[in-house]
Design a protein around this motif. Structure first.
Motif, PDB file in Angstrom:
ATOM      1  N   GLU A  50     -41.984  31.165  17.159  1.00  8.79           N
ATOM      2  CA  GLU A  50     -41.191  32.074  18.131  1.00  8.79           C
ATOM      3  C   GLU A  50     -41.387  31.756  19.418  1.00  8.79           C
ATOM      4  OE1 GLU A  50     -43.188  33.216  15.529  1.00  8.79           O
ATOM      5  OE2 GLU A  50     -42.308  34.939  14.731  1.00  8.79           O
ATOM      6  N   GLN A  51     -42.571  31.077  19.773  1.00  7.89           N
ATOM      7  CA  GLN A  51     -42.757  30.894  21.241  1.00  7.89           C
ATOM      8  C   GLN A  51     -42.404  29.296  21.492  1.00  7.89           C
ATOM      9  OE1 GLN A  51     -47.102  31.403  20.730  1.00  7.89           O
ATOM     10  NE2 GLN A  51     -46.978  33.219  22.136  1.00  7.89           N
ATOM     11  N   THR A  54     -38.592  29.695  21.949  1.00 10.28           N
ATOM     12  CA  THR A  54     -38.357  29.982  23.167  1.00 10.28           C
ATOM     13  C   THR A  54     -38.337  28.939  24.270  1.00 10.28           C
ATOM     14  OG1 THR A  54     -38.935  32.280  22.612  1.00 10.28           O
ATOM     15  CG2 THR A  54     -38.969  31.597  25.075  1.00 10.28           C
ATOM     16  N   VAL A  64     -32.184  32.251  24.775  1.00  9.75           N
ATOM     17  CA  VAL A  64     -32.576  32.420  23.331  1.00  9.75           C
ATOM     18  C   VAL A  64     -32.207  33.566  22.709  1.00  9.75           C
ATOM     19  CG1 VAL A  64     -34.879  33.130  23.702  1.00  9.75           C
ATOM     20  CG2 VAL A  64     -34.447  31.912  21.623  1.00  9.75           C
TER      21      VAL A  64
END
Length: 199
Positions: A50-51, A54, A64
């Protein structure tokens, strides 16, 4: 053949050996990274999928929006499927891979594809799984330009210069206004391309 290290594939790490019908190797195309085991920086991520997504969105200057996790596999590649409806048309499947940087250096990265909502881009992205740095971004979507053998050439062998030279020419916006009034990528007869990818 695909180069792997401890179950992690090397991005574009392929060894191609075309063989003829008599078993002779015709050529060798080697994209393996030498001394792979000594080149790998790590095999466990610090940055989450997820990071990484982003960071990639910031890199391509897109919002995002909310990220919804669909599934996460605990295998070596940690395959993670996410939805980011304000960023990508399709679910995003992130996998850990090793990205060759240079001789003696391979970085653990999250690899995934983002097909933008406007259909103008389909990015293949590698984000460092330790720092969040975007290492590579390739756009699989091309503009309305094509390298073709122009009419009336029947086949590459009928062109000049002859193969292995490239006798193709670059055509931009080549659609015939009578045959394809809305362009080559139109399938419904209304203005606007339905796709910009190979289908």
């Amino acid at each position: 053949l695909r180069q792997m290290y401890q179950g992690l594939p090397v991005y574009n790490g392929q060894l191609q050996l075309p063989v003829d019908n008599e078993g002779r190797i015709l050529m060798v195309n080697n994209l393996f990274l030498p001394n792979l085991a000594q080149s790998v920086n790590r095999t466990q991520p610090v940055v989450t999928a997820e990071q990484a997504l982003t960071a990639a969105a910031a890199h391509i200057e897109r919002a995002v929006g909310p990220i919804t996790l669909t599934s996460r596999d605990e295998g070596v590649q940690r395959t993670t499927v996410m939805n980011a409806g304000s960023l990508s048309k399709r679910p995003i499947e992130a996998k850990l891979m090793l990205l060759p940087i240079r001789a003696g250096e391979a970085r653990l990265v999250w690899n995934f594809q983002v097909e933008t909502l406007d259909g103008d881009h389909w990015y293949d992205i590698n984000v460092d799984a330790a720092s969040g740095k975007v290492w590579t971004r390739f756009d699989w979507t091309a503009a309305d330009s094509y390298r073709v053998y122009p009419q009336p050439v029947e086949a590459p062998t009928f062109t000049s210069p002859a193969p292995p030279a490239d006798g193709r020419t670059l055509l931009t916006n080549p659609a015939n206004a009578t045959a394809s009034p809305f362009g080559w990528h139109d399938t419904n007869g209304a203005a606007g391309a339905e796709f910009t990818t190979t289908q």
